[in-house]
Design a protein around this motif. Structure first.
Motif, PDB file in Angstrom:
ATOM      1  N   GLY A  86      28.985  15.370  33.259  1.00  9.54           N
ATOM      2  CA  GLY A  86      29.642  16.380  32.442  1.00  9.54           C
ATOM      3  C   GLY A  86      28.653  17.481  32.130  1.00  9.54           C
ATOM      4  N   MET A  87      29.141  18.518  31.483  1.00  9.10           N
ATOM      5  CA  MET A  87      28.271  19.650  31.172  1.00  9.10           C
ATOM      6  C   MET A  87      28.599  20.172  29.789  1.00  9.10           C
ATOM      7  N   THR A  88      27.555  20.506  29.064  1.00  7.04           N
ATOM      8  CA  THR A  88      27.709  21.136  27.766  1.00  7.04           C
ATOM      9  C   THR A  88      27.043  22.504  27.829  1.00  7.04           C
ATOM     10  N   VAL A  89      27.793  23.523  27.443  1.00  5.73           N
ATOM     11  CA  VAL A  89      27.280  24.892  27.453  1.00  5.73           C
ATOM     12  C   VAL A  89      27.453  25.463  26.056  1.00  5.73           C
ATOM     13  N   THR A  90      26.359  25.975  25.529  1.00  7.45           N
ATOM     14  CA  THR A  90      26.415  26.654  24.244  1.00  7.45           C
ATOM     15  C   THR A  90      25.889  28.071  24.445  1.00  7.45           C
ATOM     16  N   GLU A  91      25.867  28.795  23.381  1.00 10.13           N
ATOM     17  CA  GLU A  91      25.343  30.163  23.424  1.00 10.13           C
ATOM     18  C   GLU A  91      23.874  30.185  23.852  1.00 10.13           C
ATOM     19  N   TRP A  92      23.140  29.094  23.585  1.00  2.37           N
ATOM     20  CA  TRP A  92      21.704  29.057  23.812  1.00  2.37           C
ATOM     21  C   TRP A  92      21.255  28.098  24.907  1.00  2.37           C
ATOM     22  N   ASP A  93      22.144  27.234  25.381  1.00  3.25           N
ATOM     23  CA  ASP A  93      21.704  26.138  26.229  1.00  3.25           C
ATOM     24  C   ASP A  93      22.784  25.728  27.228  1.00  3.25           C
ATOM     25  N   GLN A  94      22.337  25.184  28.351  1.00  6.61           N
ATOM     26  CA  GLN A  94      23.224  24.574  29.341  1.00  6.61           C
ATOM     27  C   GLN A  94      22.604  23.234  29.719  1.00  6.61           C
ATOM     28  N   ALA A  95      23.399  22.186  29.700  1.00  5.95           N
ATOM     29  CA  ALA A  95      22.874  20.872  30.066  1.00  5.95           C
ATOM     30  C   ALA A  95      23.937  20.097  30.832  1.00  5.95           C
ATOM     31  N   VAL A  96      23.502  19.402  31.865  1.00  6.47           N
ATOM     32  CA  VAL A  96      24.355  18.474  32.603  1.00  6.47           C
ATOM     33  C   VAL A  96      23.941  17.084  32.163  1.00  6.47           C
ATOM     34  N   TRP A  97      24.925  16.246  31.837  1.00  5.36           N
ATOM     35  CA  TRP A  97      24.631  14.901  31.370  1.00  5.36           C
ATOM     36  C   TRP A  97      25.345  13.869  32.233  1.00  5.36           C
ATOM     37  N   LEU A  98      24.838  12.664  32.158  1.00  2.00           N
ATOM     38  CA  LEU A  98      25.373  11.544  32.923  1.00  2.00           C
ATOM     39  C   LEU A  98      25.984  10.536  31.968  1.00  2.00           C
ATOM     40  N   GLY A  99      27.254  10.245  32.142  1.00  2.24           N
ATOM     41  CA  GLY A  99      27.929   9.250  31.305  1.00  2.24           C
ATOM     42  C   GLY A  99      28.560   9.835  30.065  1.00  2.24           C
ATOM     43  N   ASP A 100      27.752  10.364  29.184  1.00  2.00           N
ATOM     44  CA  ASP A 100      28.243  11.031  27.976  1.00  2.00           C
ATOM     45  C   ASP A 100      27.159  11.976  27.474  1.00  2.00           C
ATOM     46  N   PRO A 101      27.517  12.885  26.575  1.00  2.00           N
ATOM     47  CA  PRO A 101      26.541  13.893  26.126  1.00  2.00           C
ATOM     48  C   PRO A 101      25.272  13.315  25.505  1.00  2.00           C
TER      49      PRO A 101
END
Length: 110
Positions: A86-101
């Motif tokens: 999955g991926m979480t994108v905020t105003e300051w950051d982008q991260a790809v995670w495995l399984g859950d955030p």
């Protein structure tokens, strides 16, 4: 870790998470990673003596080390397919995670 592991879309995706600004290039035998931003590069070649691989790294980033670390995390999780990411994108950051955030994650350049 053998570069032959990079034989499907998921493993290549995971490798790219480990070295997000590097370009993966397939060679006749082995692979090369080139990071134009830092000048870092790595390439693999067959170790004729033992049937393994030699890895060469140059520049400020140890690209193959980063790829191996990402692939190791993915393999420890059972080498799931792309639907496990999955991926979480905020105003300051982008991260790809495995399984859950809260699981393993890789920060991406903004």
């Amino acid at each position: 870790m053998s570069p032959n592991l990079l034989d499907d879309a998921t493993s290549v995706f995971v490798a790219q998470l480990g070295a997000p600004s590097a370009e993966l290039v397939g060679l006749t035998e082995g692979i090369a990673l080139i990071d134009a931003a830092t000048g870092s590069q790595t390439w693999t070649e067959s170790d004729d003596a033992g049937g393994g691989w030699k890895v060469h790294q140059d520049g400020p980033l140890r690209l193959w080390d980063r790829v191996e670390e990402a692939l190791g995390i993915w393999q420890s999780a059972g080498a799931p397919d792309l639907s496990a990411f999955g991926m979480t994108v905020t105003e300051w950051d982008q991260a790809v995670w495995l399984g859950d955030p809260e699981g393993p994650c890789w920060r991406l350049p903004a």
